[in-house]
Design an enzyme around this catalytic site. Structure first.
Site, PDB file in Angstrom:
ATOM      1  N   HIS A 125      48.562  41.331  43.363  1.00  0.00           N
ATOM      2  CA  HIS A 125      50.166  40.602  43.849  1.00  0.00           C
ATOM      3  C   HIS A 125      49.528  39.444  44.161  1.00  0.00           C
ATOM      4  O   HIS A 125      50.141  38.841  44.643  1.00  0.00           O
ATOM      5  CB  HIS A 125      49.500  41.684  45.464  1.00  0.00           C
ATOM      6  CG  HIS A 125      48.374  40.984  46.280  1.00  0.00           C
ATOM      7  ND1 HIS A 125      47.380  41.673  45.847  1.00  0.00           N
ATOM      8  CD2 HIS A 125      48.818  40.272  47.160  1.00  0.00           C
ATOM      9  CE1 HIS A 125      46.342  40.697  47.095  1.00  0.00           C
ATOM     10  NE2 HIS A 125      47.362  40.495  48.112  1.00  0.00           N
ATOM     11  N   ASP A 126      48.090  38.540  44.261  1.00  0.00           N
ATOM     12  CA  ASP A 126      48.001  37.280  44.125  1.00  0.00           C
ATOM     13  C   ASP A 126      47.480  36.796  43.019  1.00  0.00           C
ATOM     14  O   ASP A 126      46.587  35.252  42.838  1.00  0.00           O
ATOM     15  CB  ASP A 126      47.205  37.422  44.992  1.00  0.00           C
ATOM     16  CG  ASP A 126      47.576  37.643  46.572  1.00  0.00           C
ATOM     17  OD1 ASP A 126      48.625  37.137  47.297  1.00  0.00           O
ATOM     18  OD2 ASP A 126      46.189  37.308  47.572  1.00  0.00           O
ATOM     19  N   LYS A 129      47.908  32.848  42.589  1.00  0.00           N
ATOM     20  CA  LYS A 129      46.968  32.142  42.927  1.00  0.00           C
ATOM     21  C   LYS A 129      45.241  31.467  41.538  1.00  0.00           C
ATOM     22  O   LYS A 129      45.146  30.413  41.979  1.00  0.00           O
ATOM     23  CB  LYS A 129      46.155  32.229  44.326  1.00  0.00           C
ATOM     24  CG  LYS A 129      46.740  33.196  45.786  1.00  0.00           C
ATOM     25  CD  LYS A 129      45.638  33.678  46.683  1.00  0.00           C
ATOM     26  CE  LYS A 129      46.333  33.826  47.777  1.00  0.00           C
ATOM     27  NZ  LYS A 129      45.534  34.471  48.840  1.00  0.00           N
ATOM     28  N   HIS A 154      52.723  30.910  45.250  1.00  0.00           N
ATOM     29  CA  HIS A 154      52.483  31.758  44.725  1.00  0.00           C
ATOM     30  C   HIS A 154      52.281  33.141  44.455  1.00  0.00           C
ATOM     31  O   HIS A 154      52.441  33.653  43.236  1.00  0.00           O
ATOM     32  CB  HIS A 154      50.217  32.288  44.936  1.00  0.00           C
ATOM     33  CG  HIS A 154      50.535  33.043  46.641  1.00  0.00           C
ATOM     34  ND1 HIS A 154      50.413  32.399  47.807  1.00  0.00           N
ATOM     35  CD2 HIS A 154      50.331  34.686  46.456  1.00  0.00           C
ATOM     36  CE1 HIS A 154      50.411  33.651  48.314  1.00  0.00           C
ATOM     37  NE2 HIS A 154      50.254  34.396  47.735  1.00  0.00           N
ATOM     38  N   HIS A 178      57.408  40.003  46.334  1.00  0.00           N
ATOM     39  CA  HIS A 178      58.009  39.810  48.782  1.00  0.00           C
ATOM     40  C   HIS A 178      56.681  40.226  49.086  1.00  0.00           C
ATOM     41  O   HIS A 178      57.156  40.425  50.767  1.00  0.00           O
ATOM     42  CB  HIS A 178      58.768  40.749  48.864  1.00  0.00           C
ATOM     43  CG  HIS A 178      60.165  39.907  48.141  1.00  0.00           C
ATOM     44  ND1 HIS A 178      60.852  40.467  46.955  1.00  0.00           N
ATOM     45  CD2 HIS A 178      60.997  38.942  48.174  1.00  0.00           C
ATOM     46  CE1 HIS A 178      62.213  40.397  46.834  1.00  0.00           C
ATOM     47  NE2 HIS A 178      61.608  38.859  47.250  1.00  0.00           N
TER      48      HIS A 178
HETATM   49 FE   LIG Z   1      46.704  38.744  49.543  1.00  0.00          FE
HETATM   50 FE   LIG Z   2      49.674  36.653  48.871  1.00  0.00          FE
END
Ligand SMILES: [Fe+2]
Ligand SMILES: [Fe+2]
Length: 277
Positions: A125-126, A129, A154, A178
């Protein structure tokens, strides 16, 4: 992606192999083997995005299964403790979200396909980043408006990378894009309202918020599960997150909540009414 400075210090940290002695210590901890495997998968993802390289989808799938198996065997709390003790920063956060998602999935008896999709989405999900400067990600306290504008990129950076470098189910890609949306439309990147936020995405969002609250950082100590649940309850009462997902997550961490948001609101208002009376 090129408009953002890639953060070399955080990537260097992720790229640094864990010394054999430390690996052995982690491997011997409860759930340590799956934490190591998932950690390696996340490191590969972050390096892949920074270097615009393909994704090892099999490794993500395999790691998700290992996390699900370990969390099911030893319980989510112990798995999270192992991660908090041995991993740091963004890396720790991604692992914690995966562990929280696995706890949600196993304790609520989600079917294996949905459970795997949820943990996959949590690991992924990240990944956007990887393009956000570490000093912004790790800044203690409030972000400036311009720093927050950078952070808000991100989800789409991660989604774009995953969409063009891997074959992933649409529900998983949607959850990555989302996971910071809010039911009342106040989230980002698209300001979606409840009717357009998918079930898997809603679950990932509550797992993400819960994990952020139980995270151990240099500038804050980890909150217990009950406090992390209360933060989510507050968000549910403000129409930010899905209460049913909050209730199921809370019950997975043995924090019982009323069956509906209306019952919750009524139970919270009772002491106030009693005082007023
Ligand atoms: Fe997160
Ligand atoms: Fe996030």
């Amino acid at each position: 992606m090129s408009e953002l400075r890639r953060d070399l210090s955080s990537l260097a940290e992720l790229a640094t192999p864990i010394p054999p002695a430390k690996r052995a210590v982690i491997a011997a901890a409860p759930g340590g083997k799956s934490a190591l495997s998932a950690g390696k998968a996340i490191a590969g993802l972050f390096q892949g995005l920074a270097g615009d390289r393909p994704i090892d989808s099999d490794m993500i799938t395999h790691s998700s299964q290992e996390v699900l198996a370990d969390v099911s065997a030893i319980g989510g709390e112990r798995w999270l403790d192992t991660v908090r003790e041995h991993h740091e920063g963004t890396f720790q956060h991604c692992l914690l979200v995966a562990g929280v998602a696995a706890t949600y999935a196993t304790r609520n008896g989600l079917n294996p396909y949905i459970a795997a999709s949820l943990v996959n989405a949590a690991l992924l999900h990240d990944v956007g980043k990887a393009s956000i400067p570490q000093q912004i990600l790790d800044k203690p306290g409030k972000l400036t408006e311009s720093e927050f504008a950078v952070i808000k990129r991100h989800p789409r950076l991660g989604y774009d990378y995953l969409k063009s470098h891997a074959e992933l189910p649409e529900a998983v890609l949607d959850a990555v894009l989302h996971h910071h949306e809010a039911l009342d439309g106040s989230g980002y990147p698209d300001g979606l309202t409840a009717d357009r936020i998918a079930p898997l995405t809603r679950i990932l969002t509550v797992c993400d918020v819960f994990a952020a609250n139980v995270e151990q950082r240099s500038y804050k100590s980890a909150q217990p599960a009950s406090s992390a649940v209360m933060a989510l309850v507050d968000m549910a009462l403000r129409s930010r997150v899905d209460y049913e997902a909050v209730r199921r997550l809370a019950s997975a961490f043995d924090v019982p909540l009323p069956g509906t948001l209306e019952e919750l609101a009524a139970s919270l208002s009772q002491p106030i009414r009693a005082r007023a009376g």
